[in-house]
Design a protein around this motif. Structure first.
Motif, PDB file in Angstrom:
ATOM      1  N   LYS A   1      21.858  -1.975  38.384  1.00 17.72           N
ATOM      2  CA  LYS A   1      23.295  -2.170  38.199  1.00 17.72           C
ATOM      3  C   LYS A   1      23.584  -3.149  37.070  1.00 17.72           C
ATOM      4  CE  LYS A   1      24.695  -1.195  42.978  1.00 17.72           C
ATOM      5  NZ  LYS A   1      25.323  -1.762  44.207  1.00 17.72           N
TER       6      LYS A   1
ATOM      7  N   LYS B   1      21.835  -3.523  34.404  1.00 19.33           N
ATOM      8  CA  LYS B   1      21.590  -2.832  33.132  1.00 19.33           C
ATOM      9  C   LYS B   1      22.438  -1.575  32.991  1.00 19.33           C
ATOM     10  CE  LYS B   1      16.895  -4.593  32.636  1.00 19.33           C
ATOM     11  NZ  LYS B   1      15.465  -4.258  32.437  1.00 19.33           N
ATOM     12  N   SER B   2      23.424  -1.409  33.868  1.00 19.93           N
ATOM     13  CA  SER B   2      24.381  -0.291  33.811  1.00 19.93           C
ATOM     14  C   SER B   2      23.670   1.052  33.871  1.00 19.93           C
ATOM     15  CB  SER B   2      25.243  -0.392  32.543  1.00 19.93           C
ATOM     16  OG  SER B   2      25.950  -1.603  32.512  1.00 19.93           O
ATOM     17  N   GLU B   3      22.677   1.156  34.738  1.00 15.10           N
ATOM     18  CA  GLU B   3      21.978   2.415  34.952  1.00 15.10           C
ATOM     19  C   GLU B   3      22.331   2.974  36.320  1.00 15.10           C
ATOM     20  OE1 GLU B   3      17.840   2.464  34.236  1.00 15.10           O
ATOM     21  OE2 GLU B   3      17.945   1.362  32.329  1.00 15.10           O
TER      22      GLU B   3
END
Length: 388
Positions: free
Chosen positions: A103, A105-107
């Motif tokens: 979350k 690393k916006s994955e």
């Protein structure tokens, strides 16, 4: 100067710092995360998160799914899914904290979409992996020679072999666009493997190579810095630094990342300061700002007709004069608002380390000279007695 960017020896230990992965700066395992949930049980019937974080060479990290439900822990060497074949990496994080990292690393946290972990690496996998790592340095030298023979304006900074040796990734830096179609053909013919080219920025290259900055410490990008924010020359202007590229540039050739560290504090302090192009209207004439001191909250003004004489004012007094000028009035002179700056007698520096004075070599020690002169006089008196 992390060991992730150093070559490895025959036994798998890093050659660089020779601390065998236990260096004090934690450069061998950059950005490690302590799993503080490892000794805690999950509430209720909640299933553990099946994602795993795996680290490869140069601190490169990816997320994988543990589809085989292997009992993995931090430090295990695993064989992961790759295209083609498989790759070898080291597990850096397991459990619920992997979800938090994804979350951050916006994955997507959808585990089913992640590549798989095949198995724990066998001794055969590790032997092949080490052989590939040992020949990376010689391959890098040959690749540079081939690129120079083709006249390409690029620098091959590093080579990374896949764990099974089926593919080699060449990292390069270039200021302009490079046509390396012929280069890939020559690489494939020379090294007999699949070739992949990846362009990296100058800051990413400095982060992988490592080094010591002008502050005397290891580079921030190679130890703890995760993201590379853009640094503008305005950051140096706000901090009243001289725009000297030799002092402001780091080892990557770009502006130092540390220019952004204290920028927010300077911006908050400058909110109380008026703009430097403002003019104070007085009966003696208009005065322009010549210099400011953010730490002491001082500003220096000089009359337009007498630019050599500067007058020192506090920011509060300057804002008071500006408020009077906005009402259409003028003050008699700025000298009326000058206050004496009281400087404290406290020392700004205390010798707590026990260092010697910097001027200890300027003056010779007198005692030694006296002893030498006494010895010379004694020798002369002895010689005169012998001659007499």
């Amino acid at each position: 100067m992390g060991c992730t960017s150093c070559a490895t020896g025959a036994n798998g230990q890093p050659k660089g710092c020779r601390n065998n992965g236990t260096c004090g700066s934690d450069g061998c395992n950059k950005l490690t995360v302590f799993d503080w949930l490892s000794n805690m049980s999950l509430p209720g019937d909640q299933k553990p998160f099946n994602g795993v974080e795996v680290r490869f060479k140069n601190g490169r990290k990816h997320f994988y799914q543990n589809s085989e439900n292997l009992s993995l822990s931090i430090g295990d060497v695993v064989a992961t899914e790759a295209s083609p074949g498989h790759d070898i990496g080291i597990v850096t994080l397991t459990g619920e904290l992997v979800r938090v990292q994804m979350k951050k690393k916006s994955e997507s946290t959808d585990v089913e979409a992640l590549p798989k972990i095949y198995r724990k690496a066998t001794q055969k996998d590790i032997d092949i992996w080490q052989k590939c790592r040992e020949k990376e340095l010689s391959v890098q030298k040959q690749s540079r020679e081939i690129a120079m023979a083709l006249g390409l304006k690029m620098k091959i900074s590093d080579v990374e072999y896949q764990g099974d040796g089926s593919k080699a990734i060449f990292y390069y830096t270039a200021e302009e666009r490079v046509d390396f179609r012929q280069l890939i053909k020559d690489f494939a013919r020379t090294f007999s493997t699949r070739i992949e080219m990846k362009q990296v920025g100058f800051r990413q290259e400095a982060a992988r190579l490592g080094g010591v900055g002008s502050c005397g410490r290891e580079l921030c990008c190679s130890t703890w810095l995760t993201d590379f924010r853009s640094v503008n020359t305005s950051a140096a202007r706000y901090q009243q630094l001289s725009l000297n590229p030799l002092k402001l540039a780091g080892q990557c050739g770009k502006l130092k990342c540390c220019l952004n560290y204290e920028l927010d504090t300077y911006m908050e302090a400058l909110e109380e300061f008026p703009k430097t192009d403002i003019k104070l209207k007085t009966e003696k004439g208009t005065a322009s700002c010549q210099k400011i001191d953010i730490f002491k909250r001082l500003m220096w003004f000089a009359y337009d007709k007498d630019g050599m004489n500067w007058h020192q004012l506090y920011v509060d007094k300057v804002n008071e004069i500006i408020a009077i000028n906005k009402k259409g009035k003028t003050v008699a002179s700025i000298e009326e608002y000058i206050e004496d700056v009281i400087e404290s007698d406290s020392k700004l520096f205390n010798n707590v380390v026990g260092q010697d004075s910097l001027t200890r070599f300027d003056q010779p020690k007198r005692r030694r000279n006296k002893r030498r002169s006494k010895n010379r006089n004694r020798s002369r008196s002895r010689n005169t007695k012998k001659n007499g």
